[in-house]
Structure formats: structure tokens, C-alpha cells
Design an enzyme around this catalytic site. Structure first.
Site, PDB file in Angstrom:
ATOM      1  N   CYS A 151      13.586  12.161   5.634  1.00 40.54           N
ATOM      2  CA  CYS A 151      13.663  11.793   7.045  1.00 40.54           C
ATOM      3  C   CYS A 151      15.073  12.002   7.583  1.00 40.54           C
ATOM      4  O   CYS A 151      15.274  12.163   8.776  1.00 40.54           O
ATOM      5  CB  CYS A 151      13.238  10.345   7.227  1.00 40.54           C
TER       6      CYS A 151
ATOM      7  N   GLU B 170      10.272   2.658  10.303  1.00 40.90           N
ATOM      8  CA  GLU B 170      11.197   3.767  10.065  1.00 40.90           C
ATOM      9  C   GLU B 170      10.361   5.029  10.123  1.00 40.90           C
ATOM     10  O   GLU B 170       9.421   5.180   9.343  1.00 40.90           O
ATOM     11  CB  GLU B 170      11.873   3.645   8.686  1.00 40.90           C
TER      12      GLU B 170
ATOM     13  N   LYS C 198       0.847  -1.202   0.000  1.00 40.00           N
ATOM     14  CA  LYS C 198       0.000   0.000   0.000  1.00 40.00           C
ATOM     15  C   LYS C 198       0.888   1.259   0.000  1.00 40.00           C
ATOM     16  O   LYS C 198       1.499   1.611   1.006  1.00 40.00           O
ATOM     17  CB  LYS C 198      -0.903   0.012   1.248  1.00 40.00           C
TER      18      LYS C 198
ATOM     19  N   GLU D  16       9.571  17.287  14.404  1.00 42.28           N
ATOM     20  CA  GLU D  16       9.877  17.167  12.979  1.00 42.28           C
ATOM     21  C   GLU D  16       8.904  18.025  12.173  1.00 42.28           C
ATOM     22  O   GLU D  16       7.688  17.898  12.306  1.00 42.28           O
ATOM     23  CB  GLU D  16       9.741  15.711  12.524  1.00 42.28           C
TER      24      GLU D  16
HETATM   25  P1  NDP Z   1       2.116   8.859   7.369  1.00 44.76           P
HETATM   26  O1  NDP Z   1       2.409   8.135   8.616  1.00 44.76           O
HETATM   27  O2  NDP Z   1       0.996   9.802   7.346  1.00 44.76           O
HETATM   28  O3  NDP Z   1       1.840   7.841   6.198  1.00 44.76           O
HETATM   29  C1  NDP Z   1       2.695   6.755   5.934  1.00 44.76           C
HETATM   30  C2  NDP Z   1       1.891   5.644   5.332  1.00 44.76           C
HETATM   31  O4  NDP Z   1       1.001   5.122   6.333  1.00 44.76           O
HETATM   32  C3  NDP Z   1       1.015   6.088   4.170  1.00 44.76           C
HETATM   33  O5  NDP Z   1       0.979   5.085   3.193  1.00 44.76           O
HETATM   34  C4  NDP Z   1      -0.331   6.246   4.842  1.00 44.76           C
HETATM   35  O6  NDP Z   1      -1.414   6.170   3.953  1.00 44.76           O
HETATM   36  C5  NDP Z   1      -0.313   5.085   5.798  1.00 44.76           C
HETATM   37  N1  NDP Z   1      -1.316   5.159   6.866  1.00 44.76           N
HETATM   38  C6  NDP Z   1      -1.948   6.247   7.340  1.00 44.76           C
HETATM   39  N2  NDP Z   1      -2.835   5.889   8.311  1.00 44.76           N
HETATM   40  C7  NDP Z   1      -2.739   4.550   8.456  1.00 44.76           C
HETATM   41  C8  NDP Z   1      -3.391   3.582   9.285  1.00 44.76           C
HETATM   42  N3  NDP Z   1      -4.333   3.913  10.175  1.00 44.76           N
HETATM   43  N4  NDP Z   1      -3.054   2.299   9.153  1.00 44.76           N
HETATM   44  C9  NDP Z   1      -2.097   1.920   8.282  1.00 44.76           C
HETATM   45  N5  NDP Z   1      -1.477   2.785   7.440  1.00 44.76           N
HETATM   46  C10 NDP Z   1      -1.781   4.081   7.535  1.00 44.76           C
HETATM   47  O7  NDP Z   1       3.477   9.557   6.904  1.00 44.76           O
HETATM   48  P2  NDP Z   1       3.702  10.428   5.596  1.00 44.76           P
HETATM   49  O8  NDP Z   1       3.311   9.706   4.361  1.00 44.76           O
HETATM   50  O9  NDP Z   1       3.109  11.751   5.866  1.00 44.76           O
HETATM   51  O10 NDP Z   1       5.292  10.493   5.534  1.00 44.76           O
HETATM   52  C11 NDP Z   1       6.019  11.446   6.170  1.00 44.76           C
HETATM   53  C12 NDP Z   1       6.679  10.856   7.398  1.00 44.76           C
HETATM   54  O11 NDP Z   1       7.462   9.735   7.053  1.00 44.76           O
HETATM   55  C13 NDP Z   1       7.655  11.808   8.052  1.00 44.76           C
HETATM   56  O12 NDP Z   1       7.403  11.863   9.437  1.00 44.76           O
HETATM   57  C14 NDP Z   1       9.020  11.204   7.778  1.00 44.76           C
HETATM   58  O13 NDP Z   1      10.018  11.459   8.716  1.00 44.76           O
HETATM   59  C15 NDP Z   1       8.722   9.778   7.709  1.00 44.76           C
HETATM   60  N6  NDP Z   1       9.719   9.120   6.897  1.00 44.76           N
HETATM   61  C16 NDP Z   1      10.647   8.342   7.535  1.00 44.76           C
HETATM   62  C17 NDP Z   1      11.643   7.733   6.834  1.00 44.76           C
HETATM   63  C18 NDP Z   1      12.618   6.849   7.521  1.00 44.76           C
HETATM   64  O14 NDP Z   1      13.169   5.968   6.886  1.00 44.76           O
HETATM   65  N7  NDP Z   1      12.849   6.993   8.807  1.00 44.76           N
HETATM   66  C19 NDP Z   1      11.768   7.883   5.377  1.00 44.76           C
HETATM   67  C20 NDP Z   1      10.731   8.686   4.809  1.00 44.76           C
HETATM   68  C21 NDP Z   1       9.744   9.269   5.570  1.00 44.76           C
HETATM   69  P3  NDP Z   1      -2.034   7.508   3.300  1.00 44.76           P
HETATM   70  O15 NDP Z   1      -0.906   8.220   2.669  1.00 44.76           O
HETATM   71  O16 NDP Z   1      -3.006   7.033   2.325  1.00 44.76           O
HETATM   72  O17 NDP Z   1      -2.619   8.245   4.434  1.00 44.76           O
END
Ligand code: NDP
Length: 477
Positions: free
Chosen positions: A280, A246, A171, A379
Site C-alpha cells: 500500500c 487503512e 478474519k 491504485e
Molecule cells: P479487499 O478489500 O478485497 O480485502 C480485504 C479484506 O476484506 C479481506 O480479508 C477480504 O476477504 C475482506 N472482505 C471482502 N469483502 C468483505 C465484506 N463484504 N465484508 C467484510 N470483509 C470483506 O482487499 P485486498 O485483500 O485485495 O487487499 C488489497 C488492498 O489492500 C489494496 O487496495 C491495498 O492498498 C490495501 N492495503 C492497504 C494497506 C494500508 O495499510 N493502507 C496495507 C495493505 C493493503 P476475502 O479476502 O476473503 O475476500
């Protein structure tokens, strides 16, 4: 307009769709992408479960050929896929092509790794008994990815999952389905059997949640925000399922008096502001000792003046738009918070208008920040960076480590003593000396500590720790 559909049990399905909008030009629809339901997710999990027995016992040559074909096609199409990425996420075209090349390299790496799978045979402590240590795949892996690396993060989760014999329900983030769809299409055409890789695009609260709630998902690998990561953890514990998280960062870069000023400024500008600060591993705290502080701030500000913020597809653009309106609001809210907290706005902070309507924000630098301010602790995930003045190396190290996060940590110095001490004492999964905190290789471990990560490292041969389960077998000779 064509609807790009979900792939479930080897069939492309789905008629409800969501628009994928270009953040550099909000008039442009990149494509229509299927909006999957909880029912679709259940079907995908069932398909992955049914495909697991055969795939987990498939020959390593079959897996090698498919992974290699995928890597080769991604490389051959790097310009086209890079352009798609730049249009859907907003990073500049050269950055997007670079990310696409990295995705290809990851598939090539695991195409090689699958040919090197091995166990161990060792003597037992008891006579006439043989001991074998082998690795089994986990089963159905749920892959949940964020929007900021739409092709590299899916690649670094899908490639090892397949290499070690798992099946997948994937997903991607709703904001960026295009690159994910392209990767899945490539793997499907490369010859993956039905049900081995299933794609369910759609909302996190629907598709992601259905994955968390399923007892048939044996492992979840998640990259995203801390809040969602905690949900993944709680749901996974309930199902006694393996999980890997992550999450966010508030990565420090220390600049010492003895640093090479050019090296420090280039590293800070790159890791603070490139990819619009949406990495990130971005440096969002620049921790600078007194002797170089004013020179460093002046040089960094001069550098920021030269950076062009514009449409990601335009040549000459250094910084593309923020990914969407919601993230832009988060960024501008934090800029107001920084001002109210008493940090000095040294550069930027304004929204920009360009030829095409998009979410353009100036790179923003705060000085006179403290490490206790919200802009230094939370962040932001945008092009907003704080400079924190410190007395000496000891205070710099303590400040760098004083954070709930621990992903990447950097230092600019010409002192071997300080570089060595910092590598040993930085509380982070990755440490950079005279390099940006962002920008990592594809074949070595990636991940952090404290609030940034949970579970085994991703990438390189360390990926096996998550995607396999170790088995110890004893045989009477
Ligand atoms: P989110 O946590 O909002 O989303 C991440 C994923 O989780 C998306 O596919 C999202 O779907 C999904 N998701 C949302 N709600 C749920 C749920 N209830 N159950 C299961 N899955 C769910 O993060 P962002 O996409 O906004 O990404 C940004 C964040 O990611 C930042 O905080 C960043 O630091 C972190 N990040 C960390 C990295 C690392 O390796 N440490 C690398 C890259 C990013 P949908 O988009 O459809 O809501």
C-alpha cells in the site's frame, strides 16, 4: 491432507476447506484451510463476548507473558514462517523473513507496552474533587486483513487489541490463511484463555460480512481496498461502532534535479517494484524534474534490467510473482490502459515463463505519463509505475498532492530547504526523504490521510487511540 481449522471458543473446528495455492508454483497446494460460515462467525463473536469481562480485567503480567512468548516463538521460527509466507503470498524469501521478524518485534513491543499502561490523576477545577483519566478496552474487536502482508498486518492488529484488554474475532484474507493460522496457533499455545482470540477463515462476503452485521462487535480494524473499507464504514456507523480503515495508495516519489541519482534510483526501484509492487506504500508515481528526468529514467531502466523475476523461494530472485490470476489480470489491464492513454512503455509489460508455473510479470515502467491518466490516479497494486515529468519543485509538490490518496509520500533531494518544505506540505500520513516510500518501523505510527485511511493511527503507542475508550472519573474527596 490436514485441514487447518478455525479456532472458536478455544476449540479447533471446521471440515469444509479451501486450497491455499502457491503463486510461484500453481501446482503446489500450501495447505487446506477451513472455510468458515456466517454461523461460525456468530459463534466466534459470542465466544469473544463471553471472554471479554475476564480478559479485560486480567493482570498485565499475564498479558505480557503471552505476548512475549508469541514474539519469541515467531522470532525463533522466522525462517520456517518466512518460507510459509513466501509460498502463500509470493514475496521473496528474504522479504518474507523480514516481515516475519517485524511481526515478532510488534509482539515484543506490545509485551513491553502492556507493562506501561497508565492513567492520569489531575486536580479538578472545583475544590475537594479528584479527576482520573483512564482507558478502557472496547470489547470485541473484529480484525479484517488483506493478503499482501499476511503476518505483519495481523500482528499489528492482534498485539495491541490483546495488550489493551480486548477480545478478538479475526478474519484473514482468503488468499493467505497460513500465516494467520500459525500466529493464532502460537498465541493459543502461549496460554490465551478460551474465546479471547477467535480465528474464522473464509470468504469476506460471508465471514467478513457477518462481522459487519453483528451488534456485538464493538470495533472493527480493517486493512484492504477502498471499496470494502467503505462497506465497513457504512455498516459500522449503523451499529454506532468504532472503526479504523487503512486502504489504498497512489504514493508519489518526487525526484529533484539536485538528487543523488543512485539514492533516487535505489529508492524508486525498491518502493516501486519490490514485493511485486503489492504494498500500500509502494511508489507508483515518480514525479521527476526536467533537469534529471532523462538521466533518471535511463538509470532506473538499467536497474530494472538487472532485477530477476522468478520463484519467490529461489535465491537470487528480486521480484516474486503477482499474488493470483485476478490481480495479474488487473495489472495487465492497466498496462493496456496506460498504452491507450498515450504513456510510453519504457520497460517491461510482458508476462514471463519460469521453471514453475506462476503469475510472473516483468516490472513495468511508463514514461511521458500525466497525472490525469488512470494509471496515475487509480491504485493498480502491481509492479507498474508511471514517470511524470515536471518543471520544478513547486509543480512536483502540487502533482504529488493531486491525488485522492494520502498514505506515503517521498522526495529525493540534497536540498535541506526542499526536504523541509516537502515534509511540511506533503499531504500524506508518512513522508520519506531520500528513502523508499515503503518500509516503515514497527514502533511508530502508521497510517494516511484523505482516501487512504480513516480513524486513529496504527502501531506504536498511538495504537491505544483505537483499541481503548477514554474514561474521565470524578470523585468527591
Ligand atoms: P479487499 O478489500 O478485497 O480485502 C480485504 C479484506 O476484506 C479481506 O480479508 C477480504 O476477504 C475482506 N472482505 C471482502 N469483502 C468483505 C465484506 N463484504 N465484508 C467484510 N470483509 C470483506 O482487499 P485486498 O485483500 O485485495 O487487499 C488489497 C488492498 O489492500 C489494496 O487496495 C491495498 O492498498 C490495501 N492495503 C492497504 C494497506 C494500508 O495499510 N493502507 C496495507 C495493505 C493493503 P476475502 O479476502 O476473503 O475476500
Amino acid at each position: 491432507m490436514t485441514i487447518y481449522q478455525n479456532l472458536i471458543a478455544g476449540e479447533w473446528i471446521g471440515s469444509d476447506a479451501t486450497k491455499n495455492i502457491n503463486p510461484s508454483d500453481t501446482n503446489e497446494v500450501v495447505g487446506l484451510y477451513a472455510d468458515g460460515s456466517a454461523e461460525d462467525t456468530k459463534n466466534a463473536i459470542a465466544a469473544a463476548k463471553a471472554a471479554f469481562p475476564a480478559w479485560s480485567r486480567s493482570g498485565i503480567w499475564e498479558r505480557h507473558v503471552i505476548l512475549k512468548k508469541a514474539g519469541d516463538e515467531i522470532m525463533a521460527r522466522k525462517d520456517e514462517l518466512g518460507a510459509l509466507l513466501a509460498r502463500e503470498e509470493g514475496k521473496t524469501l528474504p522479504e518474507a523473513i523480514g516481515e516475519t521478524i517485524r511481526a515478532s518485534q510488534i509482539f515484543e513491543f506490545f509485551a513491553g507496552e502492556v507493562l506501561r499502561l497508565a492513567g492520569e490523576t489531575i486536580p479538578s477545577a472545583r475544590p475537594n474533587i479528584g479527576v482520573e483519566i483512564t482507558r478502557d478496552p472496547l470489547g470485541v474487536i473484529g480484525i479484517i486483513t488483506p493478503w499482501n502482508f499476511p503476518i505483519a498486518i495481523p500482528a499489528w492488529k492482534i498485539a495491541p487489541a490483546l495488550c489493551y484488554g480486548n477480545t478478538i474475532v479475526f478474519k484473514p484474507a482468503e488468499l493467505v490463511p497460513a500465516c494467520s493460522w500459525a500466529i493464532v496457533d502460537i498465541l493459543h499455545r502461549a496460554g490465551l484463555p478460551k474465546g479471547v482470540l477467535n480465528l474464522v477463515m473464509g470468504k469476506g462476503s460471508v465471514v467478513g460480512q457477518a462481522m459487519l452485521d453483528s451488534p456485538d462487535v464493538a470495533g472493527i480494524t480493517f486493512t484492504g481496498s477502498t471499496g470494502t473499507g467503505k462497506r465497513v464504514a457504512a455498516a459500522s456507523l449503523e451499529h454506532n461502532r468504532k472503526f479504523q480503515l487503512e486502504m489504498g495508495g497512489k504514493n508519489p516519489m518526487v525526484v529533484l534535479d539536485d538528487a543523488d541519482l543512485n539514492v533516487a534510483v535505489e529508492a524508486a526501484a525498491n518502493s516501486g517494484f519490490f514485493s511485486t509492487g503489492q504494498r500500500c506504500t509502494a511508489s507508483s508515481r515518480l514525479i521527476v524534474t526536467e533537469g534529471i528526468h532523462d538521466k533518471f529514467v535511463a538509470a532506473l531502466t538499467a536497474k530494472l534490467e538487472t532485477l530477476v523475476v522468478d520463484n519467490a523461494m529461489k535465491s537470487g530472485t528480486h521480484i516474486g510473482p503477482v499474488v493470483d490470476e485476478k490481480q495479474l489480470k488487473t495489472d495487465t489491464d492497466y498496462i493496456e490502459i496506460g498504452k491507450k492513454e498515450g504513456a510510453k512503455l519504457a520497460f517491461g509489460g510482458e508476462l514471463l515463463k519460469r521453471d514453475t508455473p506462476g503469475f510472473y510479470l516483468q516490472p513495468t515502467l511508463f514514461t511521458e505519463a500525466t497525472n490525469q491518466m488512470r494509471i496515475s490516479r487509480e491504485e493498480i497494486f502491481g509492479p507498474v509505475v508511471s514517470v511524470i515529468r515536471v518543471k520544478d519543485y513547486e509543480e512536483a509538490l502540487a502533482t504529488a498532492n493531486d491525488t485522492p490518496f494520502g498514505l506515503s509520500s517521498g522526495i529525493a533531494t540534497t536540498s535541506l530547504k526542499h526536504a523541509t518544505h516537502f515534509k511540511r506540505n506533503a499531504e500524506a500520513g508518512m513522508v520519506m526523504v531520500n528513502l523508499p516510500t515503503a518500509g516503515v518501523d514497527f514502533h511508530v505510527p502508521f497510517g494516511g490521510r484523505k482516501g487512504s485511511s480513516y480513524g486513529p493511527r496504527e502501531q506504536g503507542k498511538y495504537a491505544a487511540e483505537f483499541y481503548t475508550s477514554v474514561k474521565t472519573s470524578y470523585t468527591l474527596a
